[in-house]
Scaffold this motif. Structure first.
Motif, PDB file in Angstrom:
ATOM      1  N   THR A   1      -7.107   7.606   9.349  1.00 27.53           N
ATOM      2  CA  THR A   1      -7.622   6.414  10.030  1.00 27.53           C
ATOM      3  C   THR A   1      -8.942   6.753  10.711  1.00 27.53           C
ATOM      4  OG1 THR A   1      -6.476   6.882  12.114  1.00 27.53           O
ATOM      5  CG2 THR A   1      -5.284   5.583  10.480  1.00 27.53           C
TER       6      THR A   1
ATOM      7  N   ARG B   1      -7.076   4.394   5.678  1.00 29.48           N
ATOM      8  CA  ARG B   1      -7.221   4.823   4.285  1.00 29.48           C
ATOM      9  C   ARG B   1      -5.857   5.273   3.766  1.00 29.48           C
ATOM     10  NH1 ARG B   1     -11.860   6.597   6.828  1.00 29.48           N
ATOM     11  NH2 ARG B   1     -13.793   5.717   5.959  1.00 29.48           N
TER      12      ARG B   1
ATOM     13  N   ARG C   1       0.846  -1.191   0.000  1.00 30.08           N
ATOM     14  CA  ARG C   1       0.000   0.000   0.000  1.00 30.08           C
ATOM     15  C   ARG C   1       0.885   1.245   0.000  1.00 30.08           C
ATOM     16  NH1 ARG C   1      -4.760  -2.030  -1.601  1.00 30.08           N
ATOM     17  NH2 ARG C   1      -5.674  -3.513  -0.103  1.00 30.08           N
TER      18      ARG C   1
ATOM     19  N   THR D   1     -10.146   1.214  10.540  1.00 30.49           N
ATOM     20  CA  THR D   1      -9.952   1.424   9.106  1.00 30.49           C
ATOM     21  C   THR D   1      -8.793   2.376   8.842  1.00 30.49           C
ATOM     22  OG1 THR D   1     -12.322   1.097   8.694  1.00 30.49           O
ATOM     23  CG2 THR D   1     -11.047   2.188   6.975  1.00 30.49           C
TER      24      THR D   1
ATOM     25  N   SER E   1      -7.540   3.523  -1.529  1.00 31.20           N
ATOM     26  CA  SER E   1      -7.876   2.204  -0.986  1.00 31.20           C
ATOM     27  C   SER E   1      -7.930   2.255   0.538  1.00 31.20           C
ATOM     28  CB  SER E   1      -6.847   1.160  -1.431  1.00 31.20           C
ATOM     29  OG  SER E   1      -5.570   1.478  -0.908  1.00 31.20           O
ATOM     30  N   SER E   2      -8.534   1.240   1.135  1.00 31.90           N
ATOM     31  CA  SER E   2      -8.606   1.161   2.595  1.00 31.90           C
ATOM     32  C   SER E   2      -8.631  -0.290   3.029  1.00 31.90           C
ATOM     33  CB  SER E   2      -9.846   1.896   3.117  1.00 31.90           C
ATOM     34  OG  SER E   2     -11.038   1.276   2.650  1.00 31.90           O
ATOM     35  N   ASP E   3      -8.256  -0.520   4.278  1.00 35.81           N
ATOM     36  CA  ASP E   3      -8.239  -1.862   4.854  1.00 35.81           C
ATOM     37  C   ASP E   3      -8.502  -1.755   6.342  1.00 35.81           C
ATOM     38  OD1 ASP E   3      -7.908  -4.053   3.137  1.00 35.81           O
ATOM     39  OD2 ASP E   3      -5.825  -3.490   2.731  1.00 35.81           O
TER      40      ASP E   3
END
Length: 441
Positions: free
Chosen positions: A285, A291, A279, A289, A296-298
């Protein structure tokens, strides 16, 4: 005239200095706050950055001290326990351990007329003509601010010890240095999900090239101008590694050698196999999460910063100046404070031990001259305060804080060898006279 020296720290740099001082019969007091030698390579040393899977970044071939190479039985890239065993055997072989006062922490170092006062934590103090600080550069983590409101766990790699810490977690490793890449690989093999956040692209150098350690292979071309060496190696790396964008990495925004090299063979492997996701930088954040700057995010349970260290020198910071990089002549002689030295604070693109060794011999040679050849010592003292050699080897190093004062190892070694010839100093040591302690592989 005799010169009294206080040596602080018994890690690799401190041991190299102790040997050089002892060889010249220079009177020294050696203090170490831990209970044994080894510095950060002793995983039991409180506050140290060592972790279970750590290995040397430089190969054993180019990493041993002069007169005392690492054992042939060692692998190309020894683990931390092997490095510690090597340092312990080095100290024993040269009779260094018997001179060290263990369990002694230094509280303060300050100037007193023409000398230096070293104050111990118990309040006692001693006065010396010179102080050599070898406390290391990886004890004070550099921890950036995490934007937003992350509710998961946030740590720095200095607190990381074992891959088992990742089991059952979603892990984000932040940072593209050697430790960050190694730790990301640990997480890739043990966590439920792993990503690595890199703000820029890097050149990744494999640990072996054509079957030999990459620093041994690269050393064969060290006689070439750095730009020509780079012109040869960059296409080879592109051939070996392929297009980094295929596996989510950014293309390097700089030329090879302009940043500290990342020596890693496994990061690309795990990215290519889907065990690890690349990434870009973090944008914000919210809860669990994260970003990223590409949109994109996870979700993550743990954000682990592998973002390096400040070169803080707590026992004498007011004399060393900049916490990120002390302004020292040849990275070891104080320009403004005669009698103050530091070994272990050089940032360069090679293994460190041989450079520590040569710095130690330069300092010892200079101190020996102070006692026996004052005219030559004074000539070099004048040089310390005025000389600012270009040790870049024609490279334009990155403007990041880490690369402030960065030097090219080939240019550095050539320059100090020239100095050594001028001032009559030896930069190497012979093998020990007593039988070395056997170190296990």
């Amino acid at each position: 005239m005799t010169v009294s020296v206080c040596l602080i720290g018994a890690g690799p740099a401190g041991l190299a200095v102790a040997r050089a001082l002892r060889e010249r019969n220079i009177d020294y007091t050696h203090l170490e706050r831990h209970t044994d030698v080894g510095g950060l390579w002793d995983i039991e040393n409180p506050g140290g950055p060592m972790y279970e899977t750590a290995h040397f970044i430089s190969s054993k071939t180019v990493s041993g001290f002069s007169g005392y190479p690492m054992p042939d039985a060692y692998p190309d890239y020894p683990g931390h326990r092997q490095i510690l065993a090597y340092l312990q055997s080095f100290a024993d072989a040269y009779g260094l351990s018997e001179r060290i006062e263990f369990g002694v922490e230094v509280a303060d170092v300050h100037r007193d007329g023409d000398g230096w006062v070293v104050v111990r934590a118990d309040g006692s103090s001693t006065r010396h003509d010179a102080v050599i600080v070898c406390t290391g550069s990886q004890w004070f983590p550099n921890i950036p601010e995490l934007p937003g409101s992350f509710t998961g766990e946030v740590r720095h790699s200095s607190n990381y010890r074992s891959p088992s810490e990742f089991v059952g977690k979603r892990v984000l490793v932040v940072g593209g240095g050697n430790s960050g890449c190694d730790i990301a690989c640990d997480a890739a093999r043990n966590a439920d999900y792993t990503a690595i956040s890199l703000r820029r692209g890097y050149w990744f150098i494999p640990k072996h090239v054509f079957g030999v350690p990459s620093d041994v292979f690269g050393g064969k071309g060290s006689f070439l101008p750095k730009r020509l060496e780079r012109a040869i190696l960059q296409p080879i790396l592109r051939l070996f590694n392929g297009d980094p964008t295929r596996i989510g990495l950014q293309k390097p925004d700089h030329k090879l050698f302009e940043t500290h090299p990342v020596i890693n063979s496994m990061l690309l492997h795990h990215l290519q196999h889907g065990d690890l996701v690349a990434r870009p930088g973090i944008e914000s954040t919210d809860g669990r999460t994260v970003r990223f700057t590409d949109g994109s995010s996870d979700e993550f349970d743990l954000v682990l910063f592998a973002t390096g260290y400040r070169h803080r020198i707590p026992v004498a910071q007011q004399y060393f100046g900049n916490e990120q990089h002390p302004d020292l002549y040849l990275n070891c002689f104080s320009r403004e404070h005669p009698g103050l030295f530091g070994v272990g604070f050089i940032e360069t693109n090679s293994g460190a031990y041989q450079l520590f060794d040569q710095q130690a011999h330069m300092i010892a040679g200079f101190l020996d001259d102070r006692g026996h050849n004052p005219a030559r010592a004074e000539a070099f003292a004048q040089r310390i305060s005025t000389d600012r050699p270009d040790l870049s080897n024609g490279l334009r190093f990155d403007a990041s804080p880490r690369h402030t004062g960065y030097v090219d190892a080939d240019a550095y070694v050539r320059f100090i060898r020239k100095l050594a010839r001028t001032y009559g100093w030896s930069l190497t040591s012979p093998a020990p006279t007593q039988t070395p302690v056997q170190v296990s592989a």
